[in-house]
Design a protein around this motif. Structure first.
Motif, PDB file in Angstrom:
ATOM      1  N   THR A  90       0.837  -1.193   0.000  1.00 17.09           N
ATOM      2  CA  THR A  90       0.000   0.000   0.000  1.00 17.09           C
ATOM      3  C   THR A  90       0.872   1.243   0.000  1.00 17.09           C
ATOM      4  O   THR A  90       1.872   1.301   0.710  1.00 17.09           O
ATOM      5  CB  THR A  90      -0.916  -0.007   1.247  1.00 17.09           C
ATOM      6  N   CYS A  91       0.478   2.229  -0.781  1.00 18.21           N
ATOM      7  CA  CYS A  91       1.240   3.474  -0.886  1.00 18.21           C
ATOM      8  C   CYS A  91       1.381   4.130   0.477  1.00 18.21           C
ATOM      9  O   CYS A  91       0.450   4.140   1.269  1.00 18.21           O
ATOM     10  CB  CYS A  91       0.538   4.431  -1.839  1.00 18.21           C
ATOM     11  N   ALA A  92       2.558   4.697   0.719  1.00 20.36           N
ATOM     12  CA  ALA A  92       2.815   5.329   2.019  1.00 20.36           C
ATOM     13  C   ALA A  92       2.707   6.849   1.954  1.00 20.36           C
ATOM     14  O   ALA A  92       3.170   7.525   2.852  1.00 20.36           O
ATOM     15  CB  ALA A  92       4.188   4.926   2.525  1.00 20.36           C
ATOM     16  N   TYR A  93       2.110   7.390   0.901  1.00 14.94           N
ATOM     17  CA  TYR A  93       1.977   8.847   0.850  1.00 14.94           C
ATOM     18  C   TYR A  93       0.639   9.337   1.402  1.00 14.94           C
ATOM     19  O   TYR A  93       0.569   9.729   2.539  1.00 14.94           O
ATOM     20  CB  TYR A  93       2.198   9.371  -0.568  1.00 14.94           C
ATOM     21  N   CYS A  94      -0.416   9.322   0.604  1.00 16.93           N
ATOM     22  CA  CYS A  94      -1.607  10.057   1.070  1.00 16.93           C
ATOM     23  C   CYS A  94      -2.739   9.159   1.533  1.00 16.93           C
ATOM     24  O   CYS A  94      -2.696   7.940   1.429  1.00 16.93           O
ATOM     25  CB  CYS A  94      -2.090  11.036  -0.009  1.00 16.93           C
ATOM     26  N   GLY A  95      -3.785   9.788   2.044  1.00 14.57           N
ATOM     27  CA  GLY A  95      -4.908   9.078   2.633  1.00 14.57           C
ATOM     28  C   GLY A  95      -5.790   8.333   1.647  1.00 14.57           C
ATOM     29  O   GLY A  95      -6.756   7.688   2.050  1.00 14.57           O
ATOM     30  N   VAL A  96      -5.495   8.406   0.341  1.00 21.64           N
ATOM     31  CA  VAL A  96      -6.249   7.592  -0.609  1.00 21.64           C
ATOM     32  C   VAL A  96      -5.880   6.119  -0.382  1.00 21.64           C
ATOM     33  O   VAL A  96      -6.731   5.235  -0.451  1.00 21.64           O
ATOM     34  CB  VAL A  96      -5.974   8.004  -2.069  1.00 21.64           C
ATOM     35  N   GLY A  97      -4.618   5.866  -0.099  1.00 18.29           N
ATOM     36  CA  GLY A  97      -4.202   4.501   0.230  1.00 18.29           C
ATOM     37  C   GLY A  97      -4.227   3.553  -0.955  1.00 18.29           C
ATOM     38  O   GLY A  97      -4.782   2.454  -0.888  1.00 18.29           O
ATOM     39  N   CYS A  98      -3.616   3.972  -2.051  1.00 17.08           N
ATOM     40  CA  CYS A  98      -3.626   3.144  -3.252  1.00 17.08           C
ATOM     41  C   CYS A  98      -2.888   1.821  -3.039  1.00 17.08           C
ATOM     42  O   CYS A  98      -1.836   1.777  -2.417  1.00 17.08           O
ATOM     43  CB  CYS A  98      -2.966   3.892  -4.404  1.00 17.08           C
ATOM     44  N   SER A  99      -3.469   0.780  -3.596  1.00 20.63           N
ATOM     45  CA  SER A  99      -2.841  -0.540  -3.543  1.00 20.63           C
ATOM     46  C   SER A  99      -1.891  -0.679  -4.732  1.00 20.63           C
ATOM     47  O   SER A  99      -2.245  -0.331  -5.861  1.00 20.63           O
ATOM     48  CB  SER A  99      -3.931  -1.609  -3.603  1.00 20.63           C
ATOM     49  N   SER A 114      -3.055   5.455 -10.011  1.00 17.82           N
ATOM     50  CA  SER A 114      -2.146   5.996  -9.000  1.00 17.82           C
ATOM     51  C   SER A 114      -1.793   7.421  -9.389  1.00 17.82           C
ATOM     52  O   SER A 114      -2.225   7.908 -10.430  1.00 17.82           O
ATOM     53  CB  SER A 114      -0.861   5.185  -8.932  1.00 17.82           C
ATOM     54  N   CYS A 115      -0.991   8.071  -8.563  1.00 18.78           N
ATOM     55  CA  CYS A 115      -0.480   9.394  -8.923  1.00 18.78           C
ATOM     56  C   CYS A 115       1.039   9.325  -8.990  1.00 18.78           C
ATOM     57  O   CYS A 115       1.646   8.303  -8.728  1.00 18.78           O
ATOM     58  CB  CYS A 115      -0.948  10.458  -7.934  1.00 18.78           C
ATOM     59  N   VAL A 116       1.643  10.468  -9.304  1.00 16.17           N
ATOM     60  CA  VAL A 116       3.091  10.513  -9.523  1.00 16.17           C
ATOM     61  C   VAL A 116       3.868  10.126  -8.265  1.00 16.17           C
ATOM     62  O   VAL A 116       4.941   9.548  -8.346  1.00 16.17           O
ATOM     63  CB  VAL A 116       3.514  11.917 -10.020  1.00 16.17           C
ATOM     64  N   LYS A 117       3.295  10.405  -7.092  1.00 12.84           N
ATOM     65  CA  LYS A 117       4.047  10.120  -5.869  1.00 12.84           C
ATOM     66  C   LYS A 117       4.141   8.622  -5.622  1.00 12.84           C
ATOM     67  O   LYS A 117       5.229   8.064  -5.490  1.00 12.84           O
ATOM     68  CB  LYS A 117       3.373  10.807  -4.671  1.00 12.84           C
ATOM     69  N   GLY A 118       3.000   7.980  -5.562  1.00 20.63           N
ATOM     70  CA  GLY A 118       2.999   6.558  -5.218  1.00 20.63           C
ATOM     71  C   GLY A 118       3.685   5.699  -6.253  1.00 20.63           C
ATOM     72  O   GLY A 118       4.395   4.742  -5.927  1.00 20.63           O
ATOM     73  N   ARG A 119       3.500   6.022  -7.527  1.00 15.52           N
ATOM     74  CA  ARG A 119       4.064   5.168  -8.560  1.00 15.52           C
ATOM     75  C   ARG A 119       5.558   5.424  -8.751  1.00 15.52           C
ATOM     76  O   ARG A 119       6.331   4.492  -8.954  1.00 15.52           O
ATOM     77  CB  ARG A 119       3.348   5.391  -9.895  1.00 15.52           C
TER      78      ARG A 119
HETATM   79  S1  SF4 Z   1      -0.500   6.841  -5.296  1.00 17.53           S
HETATM   80 FE1  SF4 Z   1      -0.923   9.017  -4.984  1.00 17.53          FE
HETATM   81  S2  SF4 Z   1      -3.132   9.078  -4.640  1.00 17.53           S
HETATM   82 FE2  SF4 Z   1      -2.496   6.973  -4.338  1.00 17.53          FE
HETATM   83  S3  SF4 Z   1      -2.135   6.821  -2.111  1.00 17.53           S
HETATM   84 FE3  SF4 Z   1      -0.199   7.258  -3.112  1.00 17.53          FE
HETATM   85  S4  SF4 Z   1      -0.015   9.478  -2.985  1.00 17.53           S
HETATM   86 FE4  SF4 Z   1      -2.165   8.991  -2.651  1.00 17.53          FE
END
Ligand code: SF4
Ligand code: SF4
Ligand code: SF4
Ligand code: FES
Lengths: 977, 91
Positions: free
Chosen positions: A268-277, A303-308
């Motif tokens: 699970t992504c460790a950046y924002c509260g969306v919590g992308c798998s 996903s977004c640029v951060k998580g990916r």
């Molecule tokens: S990939 Fe982007 S949108 Fe998804 S949880 Fe991570 S930071 Fe948030």
């Protein structure tokens, strides 16, 4: 390129349509199935599936190129054609839906010849350097050439092509060189087959519409915006197009460097509260690339640029790998063994407690760490330190959400799952900027808006959502910062006085006495939009129209962010939102609700896990004897029944010399908390500050013990996202510093004399489940089985709870609270005539400790102050000028960005870089109920200046000194370059 | 500039606590609640969310005249002190 382990079924699962209030509760058509025959086999699939998908689900693989499960079928390549009894010609299986009794042939000589012809054309304009191509091993074009048995290409490469830069010695006009402008992926047009999957991904999935197919026929090609490079274009680098591309045309640079991954693990992504798998696609212990999980319940493969892409920080050379200690913050750091560091920290904490009392130390849990780690830190404080001085950074973001929703609805959490937005008819976004802060959810919201849902935005600033391709807000209520409560009261006034209350809902579901009191209060003339217009600055007609739309437009769903909470009346506003949702019956089913968009990956989890000084896990007050007894028995200690200090209270107490030892796990209070100079004075007053982090962050510059933490790639555990969804974090490599964070906390507890003996984080989750009713049914095994679980999960809801408060509110009857507007103490005057408000940007993450250590800086490498042209001109400020910003708390200098996004009288900045000192200016004013800082309103003056502020000069000098003291610890403490 | 924000340890404590207590009182005084009616809510809030040290400090400040405290906040402190005293007596 897709994940190496996901099977591509060609077209998405059928979606059922929904329009408005009446159909949202109708059963999904997905329950209906259809029988048909494919290649002589009887198969049964969901109604609405394509023939391509039906075949794939049954192990029959029809060749395909332009179709992918990620996107709606398009039907352009003609490779997937089949024969269907009774139908003329050769229909494309990706665009043909199944029908009962259909008889499909996917293979015969005629189909084979047709497919080979299609492939031959493709390959005749495609380079043949497969052996050295980055897609090799996972290229769909290569696979299809194999599948159709392509053996020769008769056309040759002498004619027109896109493959070679030179043609018979001349420049080839059709050839386009590689675009390597994006730091994370390349675009090699010579390999493009113009399947348009990338274009569709950018439209359908991301909603940015940055890509187009230019020209027609053989000359057609993919272009970013107006034939710009990717970096110059509108592209936000989400990577959806890279994932969709069947060839090497769009490839991750890490894939080009490292080659294909050999195994894949879901995390699970460790950046924002969306919590992308995500699927971490690995080569041994090295991440080759991160691919969003198609089965991810929060992100559905996006996903977004951060998580990916922005995970390079985990191996950045700034990362500290060895424990270090020092007696004074002016001393050089000294590398020590783990034993010595832990023993030193424990002995200092014990010394301080012996001298100043048991309440003189405390801890801060991290909203970046796992639930298990957070639980352990609060247990350490309550059981081993013997007090309740534990808090979390949620204090400074969403504590009013916890308080306000608990008071009104009975549970400190959002009411819906993200998918609920696909059933919303009117979407209200208040004080949130989803396209920057919660990008993947924003993409889903934009999809719903493109389907026709209406949009109301309440924000002082013109956020992107107000006008973006194919989307325009019906109402942008551009209120003055600090007047949220005035606005929500006037919206409620319209609902109540124009007869728009859902009387049946209120009668059945809410406390009548509190409702009547509230109705009388909001109906009062002083709350009317006309009277409040002078306060909010929003035209009364707009307010009236917006209120009518929300109350009568079908399913109304409210999404809000820190623009609601980070105010002196943050909690009041949260209650005001809940009041409005209850009064209009917009709660308790899909498509509606009150939805806080949580900032950090695990901010919901850290609150759930008992990080607040007044409550145990599961939001139970420390004075509640039954709960305390439960924990006392389980933990075998006596626990305090009085609340402890909250973060801002800790600072005050430190300056009073009553609070002198602090354990901080994965949080940077010196940068993120308001009134920096007050915070650093408090930290300097403490006798032992222990920081556990990846980097020597701003707080660590004031620390005496540094314990090197682990990244999310290095440990097992769970995160809980904004929808209460608990997802697994899985270890894909060993902790680089030796220990996962939960192990470090455990070592510290043992050294303090309180025994902890967990062998694995799953044991910690089992303990949480035993002690917390809303988590009773949660375990690692159960999450593995279901993919993710939304709490409450217990006997009544064994699979979790996507929508809360369905038949009854958690507290029984919904409670209305009177929300009188009280203007903030932070007032503009002649000396400070402007209001500063703050926010975030897509590419950087909060204090930026991670994202600043990635290529994301190429999008945003400094914080700027946005100022309206009118205010700028008055002060002789031009775009790019240095601007001094002074408030009652302090001053700093940033470069100006002159823009009409902000209204006159308001300036705005982000806070991703420590040297920006955004929080040097913010004050200690805070929410009345929770002490959540009033980040969003600071009275300031702006002037043109020629040099950094005094604070910035002191900051620079202090940082240089601390870097020196760190370097003295030797090169060994850093991660290998 | 900020150094003047807290003139030495302890000095600022009471002033900040007074502001915080007044803010709480302002919420519970909503819809024209009289101070006496609001005070219960305020006292309950202070008991639930404030560290006892902060409560003690503010009560002590109240005894010294409590300059700047709103009526509802002042009444809440009286209630709080009475409740604490009876709880202590019961122990
Ligand atoms: S990939 Fe982007 S949108 Fe998804 S949880 Fe991570 S930071 Fe948030
Ligand atoms: S990376 Fe995302 S935003 Fe950029 S072009 Fe690709 S799909 Fe569009
Ligand atoms: S870049 Fe890739 S996805 Fe886009 S059209 Fe070309 S081959 Fe297809
Ligand atoms: S896969 Fe069906 S037409 Fe391309």
């Amino acid at each position: 390129m897709r994940s190496i382990v996901e099977q591509d079924l060609g077209t998405p699962a059928p979606k059922f349509r929904n329009v408005g209030r009446t159909t949202t509760t109708a059963p999904a058509a997905a329950n209906k199935t259809v029988m048909l025959t494919i290649d002589g086999r009887e198969v049964e699939v969901a109604e609405g599936s394509s023939v391509l998908r039906a075949a794939a689900l049954n192990g029959i693989h029809i060749p395909k190129l332009c179709a992918t499960e990620q996107l709606d079928a398009f039907g352009s390549c003609r490779l997937c054609l089949v024969q269907i009894e009774g139908m003329k010609g050769y229909p494309a299986s990706c665009t043909t839906p199944v029908a009962a009794g259909m008889k499909v042939s996917t293979q015969n000589d005629k189909l084979a010849a047709l497919r080979r012809g299609v492939m031959e054309l493709y390959i005749s304009d495609h380079p043949l350097d497969c052996l050295t191509c980055p897609a090799n091993g996972h290229c769909e074009l290569q696979d299809m050439a194999g599948a159709v048995g392509l053996r020769e290409v008769r056309y040759g490469y002498d004619g027109a092509n896109h493959v070679y830069a030179k043609q018979q010695g001349e420049d080839n006009a059709l050839f386009v060189g590689k675009d390597e402008s994006n730091p994370y992926f390349t675009f090699d047009a010579s390999k493009c087959i113009v399947c348009s999957r990338c274009v569709r991904a950018c439209d359908e999935q991301q909603g940015t519409l940055a890509l187009t197919i230019q020209s027609r026929g053989f000359a057609s090609k993919v272009a970013a915006s107006q034939d710009e490079t990717f970096m110059q274009s509108e592209c936000v680098s989400c990577g959806a197009c890279v994932q969709a591309c069947p060839t090497a045309t769009l490839s991750e640079k890490t894939l080009i460097d490292k080659g294909q991954a050999e195994h894949s693990r879901i995390t699970t992504c460790a950046y924002c509260g969306v919590g992308c798998s995500f699927r971490a696609e690995m080569k041994g212990e090295e991440v080759v690339r991160m691919v969003p999980n198609q089965d991810g319940h929060a992100n559905h493969g996006h996903s977004c640029v951060k998580g990916r892409f922005a995970i390079g920080y985990a191996t950045h050379s700034d990362r500290i790998m060895k424990p270090m200690i020092r007696a004074k913050i002016s001393d050089p750091w000294r590398e020590v063994s783990w034993e010595e560091a832990i023993a030193y920290a424990a002995s200092e904490f014990k010394r301080i407690q012996a001298k100043y009392g048991v309440d003189s130390i405390g801890g801060i849990t991290s909203s970046r760490c796992t639930n298990e780690e957070t639980y352990l830190v609060q247990k350490l404080v309550r059981a081993a330190f013997g007090n309740n001085n534990v808090d979390t950074c949620a204090r400074v973001c969403h504590s009013p959400t916890g308080y306000g929703l608990k008071q009104t609805l009975g549970e400190s959490a959002g009411t819906q799952n993200f998918d609920s937005v696909m059933h919303a008819d009117v979407i209200v976004v208040i004080g949130a900027n989803p396209t920057d802060g919660h990008p993947v959810f924003a993409s889903q919201m934009k999809r719903r808006l493109r389907q026709g849902a209406r949009l109301i935005v309440a924000d002082p600033r013109r956020i992107d959502l107000v006008r973006t391709p194919h989307i325009a807000a019906d109402h942008h209520l551009q209120l003055r910062p600090g007047t949220n409560v005035a606005l929500i009261n006037s919206l409620a006034h319209v609902v109540v006085t124009e007869g728009l209350v859902d009387e049946a809902f209120v009668r059945a579901r809410c406390e009548s006495a509190s409702f009547e009191q509230w109705r009388e209060f909001v109906a009062d003339a002083h709350n009317s939009p006309e009277q409040m217009e002078a306060v909010t600055g929003v035209p009364a007609v707009e307010v009236r129209a917006a209120a009518r739309l929300y109350a009568t437009g079908g399913n109304g769903a409210i999404y809000y962010g820190l623009g609601v909470t980070e105010h002196s009346q943050g909690s009041t506003m949260v209650m005001g939102i809940a009041n409005l949702a209850m009064a209009t019956g917009n709660i308790g089913r899909e498509g509606v609700g009150v939805n806080p968009l949580r900032g950090q990956n695990n901010v919901q989890g850290s609150c759930d896990m008992g990080s607040f000084p007044h409550e145990f896990p599961g939001y139970r007050h420390v004075s509640d004897d039954a709960t305390r007894l439960l924990f006392e028995n389980a933990w075998q200690v006596t626990l305090q029944n009085e609340p402890g200090l909250r973060i801002p209270n800790m600072f005050e107490a430190a300056l009073d010399r009553e609070f002198l030892g602090l354990y901080v796990e994965g949080e940077d209070i010196a940068q993120s908390d308001p009134n920096t100079q007050h915070v650093t004075a408090a930290l300097s007053a403490m006798e032992c500050v222990v920081v556990q982090d990846l980097f020597l962050n701003e707080t660590a510059k004031f620390a005496h013990v540094f314990l090197p933490g682990s990244s999310f790639l290095e440990k097992d555990g769970t995160f809980t996202n904004a929808e209460r969804r608990i997802s697994r974090v899985r270890k894909v490599m060993h902790p680089k510093s030796g220990y996962a964070d939960w192990e470090i906390t455990q070592l510290l507890a043992n050294a303090m004399g309180y025994a902890m003996n967990y062998a694995h984080p799953s044991e910690i989750m089992d303990e949480i489940a035993r002690l917390t009713p809303t988590f009773a049914g949660v375990s690692f095994a159960r999450i593995d089985e279901l993919g993710s679980i939304q709490w409450p999960c217990n006997d009544a809801h064994p699979d979790g709870t996507p929508t809360m408060h369905i038949d009854e509110f958690v507290r029984g009857k919904g409670r209305f609270l009177v929300t009188e507007y009280v203007p903030t103490r932070e007032k503009v005057n002649a000396k400070f005539p402007l209001i500063l408000t703050t926010g975030r940007i897509l590419s950087q993450y909060n204090v930026g400790a991670q994202t600043r250590r990635t290529f994301n800086n190429q999008w945003h490498d400094e914080d700027r102050v946005e100022i309206h042209p009118h205010d700028a001109e008055e002060r002789g400020i031009a775009d790019g000028d240095w601007v001094g910003i002074a408030s009652r708390a302090g001053d700093t200098v940033l470069r100006a960005q002159v823009t009409e996004r902000v209204q006159p009288g308001v300036v705005y900045t982000t806070f991703h870089f420590p040297e920006s000192g955004a929080n040097v200016i913010t004050t200690e004013n805070s929410d009345w109920a929770t002490n959540c800082p009033e980040y969003k309103v600071t009275a300031v003056q702006c002037t043109r200046v020629s040099q950094p502020s005094d604070w910035q000069k002191r900051f620079r000098a202090f940082s240089d000194l601390q870097q020196d003291l760190l370097n003295k610890a030797g090169a060994d403490v850093f991660a290998a370059k | 500039m900020s150094e003047s924000a807290h003139q030495g340890p302890g000095h600022k404590g009471a002033a900040h606590l007074v502001e915080m207590a007044n803010d709480i009182a302002a919420f519970f005084s909503g819809a024209g609640h009289a101070p006496a009616a609001a005070a219960d809510g305020v006292a309950d809030h202070l008991r639930k969310f404030w560290d006892p040290r902060m409560r003690r400090k503010l009560i002590a400040y109240g005894h010294q005249g409590g300059a700047g405290l709103s009526d509802a906040a002042r009444l809440a402190l009286v209630k709080l002190e009475a409740a604490t005293a009876s709880a202590n007596a019961a122990e």
